[in-house]
Motif scaffolding. Structure first.
Motif, PDB file in Angstrom:
ATOM      1  N   PHE A 193       0.862  -1.177   0.000  1.00 35.48           N
ATOM      2  CA  PHE A 193       0.000   0.000   0.000  1.00 35.48           C
ATOM      3  C   PHE A 193       0.899   1.228   0.000  1.00 35.48           C
ATOM      4  N   VAL A 194       0.678   2.143  -0.943  1.00 35.95           N
ATOM      5  CA  VAL A 194       1.502   3.339  -1.079  1.00 35.95           C
ATOM      6  C   VAL A 194       0.675   4.564  -0.717  1.00 35.95           C
ATOM      7  N   LEU A 195       1.217   5.365   0.188  1.00 44.00           N
ATOM      8  CA  LEU A 195       0.599   6.626   0.573  1.00 44.00           C
ATOM      9  C   LEU A 195       1.427   7.740  -0.056  1.00 44.00           C
ATOM     10  N   LEU A 196       0.829   8.459  -0.991  1.00 42.19           N
ATOM     11  CA  LEU A 196       1.487   9.578  -1.668  1.00 42.19           C
ATOM     12  C   LEU A 196       1.111  10.843  -0.906  1.00 42.19           C
ATOM     13  N   ALA A 197       2.099  11.512  -0.348  1.00 41.31           N
ATOM     14  CA  ALA A 197       1.811  12.680   0.486  1.00 41.31           C
ATOM     15  C   ALA A 197       2.635  13.874   0.036  1.00 41.31           C
ATOM     16  N   ASP A 198       2.092  15.047   0.301  1.00 32.30           N
ATOM     17  CA  ASP A 198       2.803  16.277  -0.032  1.00 32.30           C
ATOM     18  C   ASP A 198       2.334  17.369   0.923  1.00 32.30           C
ATOM     19  N   TYR A 199       3.031  18.481   0.887  1.00 30.55           N
ATOM     20  CA  TYR A 199       2.706  19.615   1.741  1.00 30.55           C
ATOM     21  C   TYR A 199       1.622  20.460   1.088  1.00 30.55           C
ATOM     22  N   GLY A 200       0.770  21.037   1.897  1.00 34.94           N
ATOM     23  CA  GLY A 200      -0.298  21.872   1.369  1.00 34.94           C
ATOM     24  C   GLY A 200      -1.471  21.043   0.895  1.00 34.94           C
ATOM     25  N   ASP A 201      -2.139  21.531  -0.149  1.00 33.50           N
ATOM     26  CA  ASP A 201      -3.335  20.861  -0.663  1.00 33.50           C
ATOM     27  C   ASP A 201      -2.969  19.628  -1.478  1.00 33.50           C
ATOM     28  N   VAL A 202      -3.658  18.547  -1.184  1.00 32.53           N
ATOM     29  CA  VAL A 202      -3.446  17.270  -1.869  1.00 32.53           C
ATOM     30  C   VAL A 202      -4.821  16.696  -2.188  1.00 32.53           C
ATOM     31  N   PRO A 203      -4.982  16.108  -3.377  1.00 34.03           N
ATOM     32  CA  PRO A 203      -6.300  15.530  -3.699  1.00 34.03           C
ATOM     33  C   PRO A 203      -6.669  14.422  -2.712  1.00 34.03           C
ATOM     34  N   GLY A 204      -7.910  14.318  -2.368  1.00 33.63           N
ATOM     35  CA  GLY A 204      -8.382  13.313  -1.416  1.00 33.63           C
ATOM     36  C   GLY A 204      -8.822  12.039  -2.115  1.00 33.63           C
ATOM     37  N   ILE A 205      -7.868  11.268  -2.583  1.00 38.03           N
ATOM     38  CA  ILE A 205      -8.165  10.031  -3.312  1.00 38.03           C
ATOM     39  C   ILE A 205      -7.699   8.838  -2.484  1.00 38.03           C
ATOM     40  N   ILE A 206      -8.572   7.851  -2.326  1.00 37.71           N
ATOM     41  CA  ILE A 206      -8.222   6.623  -1.614  1.00 37.71           C
ATOM     42  C   ILE A 206      -8.676   5.445  -2.474  1.00 37.71           C
ATOM     43  N   THR A 207      -7.754   4.513  -2.733  1.00 38.05           N
ATOM     44  CA  THR A 207      -8.088   3.295  -3.467  1.00 38.05           C
ATOM     45  C   THR A 207      -7.597   2.104  -2.652  1.00 38.05           C
ATOM     46  N   GLU A 208      -7.744   0.929  -3.197  1.00 33.67           N
ATOM     47  CA  GLU A 208      -7.304  -0.283  -2.505  1.00 33.67           C
ATOM     48  C   GLU A 208      -5.781  -0.358  -2.365  1.00 33.67           C
ATOM     49  N   ASN A 209      -5.047   0.191  -3.343  1.00 30.57           N
ATOM     50  CA  ASN A 209      -3.593   0.061  -3.371  1.00 30.57           C
ATOM     51  C   ASN A 209      -2.826   1.333  -3.036  1.00 30.57           C
ATOM     52  N   TYR A 210      -3.493   2.474  -3.081  1.00 29.65           N
ATOM     53  CA  TYR A 210      -2.798   3.725  -2.791  1.00 29.65           C
ATOM     54  C   TYR A 210      -3.791   4.795  -2.336  1.00 29.65           C
ATOM     55  N   ALA A 211      -3.220   5.851  -1.757  1.00 27.78           N
ATOM     56  CA  ALA A 211      -4.024   6.996  -1.322  1.00 27.78           C
ATOM     57  C   ALA A 211      -3.149   8.238  -1.358  1.00 27.78           C
ATOM     58  N   PHE A 212      -3.785   9.392  -1.358  1.00 27.69           N
ATOM     59  CA  PHE A 212      -3.090  10.674  -1.283  1.00 27.69           C
ATOM     60  C   PHE A 212      -3.399  11.281   0.083  1.00 27.69           C
ATOM     61  N   SER A 213      -2.422  11.999   0.641  1.00 30.88           N
ATOM     62  CA  SER A 213      -2.625  12.630   1.942  1.00 30.88           C
ATOM     63  C   SER A 213      -1.778  13.889   2.040  1.00 30.88           C
TER      64      SER A 213
END
Length: 159
Positions: A24-44
């Motif tokens: 499971f991969v969590l893609l994160a960044d500073y500030g605004d990030v799209p709120g997408i969650i799937t079975e294999n990855y998410a953004f935060s």
């Protein structure tokens, strides 16, 4: 395993996801990030950028999100995280970077576009975009994601 890749708003972070198909991969960044969650990855979002406390922000985030491994892509994160790798390991979090004493050998100040990248964990090549050009085993201490155009010149894959 839950892997955090910083710089999640960048296309380079998305390219790295193919190196970890069974995690499971969590893609994160500073500030605004799209709120997408799937079975294999998410953004935060990592919150507001504060370069003076990068290691603290990321350690707190990793503990809160139960991260097993962190791959920092922002250039300003590399040295603070390499220096804090022992602290992260005390919480069971692997920092996928070369040791702090050799990290400068893998940094470049210029913006370079790499045709290929390779991922090493404890010296073992676990993924490469071009099989056969990079030895499967290098120094047992080598960790990180490296970009290259020439197999003899590995540089950290950063944004």
């Amino acid at each position: 395993m839950k892997i955090l890749i910083t710089g999640g708003n960048n296309a380079k972070a998305l390219k790295l996801m193919k190196a970890f198909p069974s995690h499971f991969v969590l893609l994160a960044d500073y500030g605004d990030v799209p709120g997408i969650i799937t079975e294999n990855y998410a953004f935060s979002s990592l919150g507001v950028l504060n370069k003076d406390s990068i290691a603290h922000i990321l350690l707190n985030f990793c503990i809160t999100e139960a991260i097993d491994c962190i791959i920092p892509l922002h250039h300003y994160e590399l040295e603070p995280l390499a220096k804090s790798a022992v602290l992260f390991s005390e919480y069971g979090i692997q920092v996928l970077l070369p040791n702090a004493d050799v990290i400068a050998d893998y940094l470049t100040e210029e913006k370079v576009t790499y045709q290929n990248f390779v991922v090493f964990v404890h010296g073992d090549r676990i993924f490469s975009t071009e099989e056969g050009s990079i030895p499967a085993n290098l120094s047992p201490k080598l960790n990180g994601v490296f970009g290259y155009n020439d197999a003899d010149d590995l540089k950290l894959f950063t944004i």
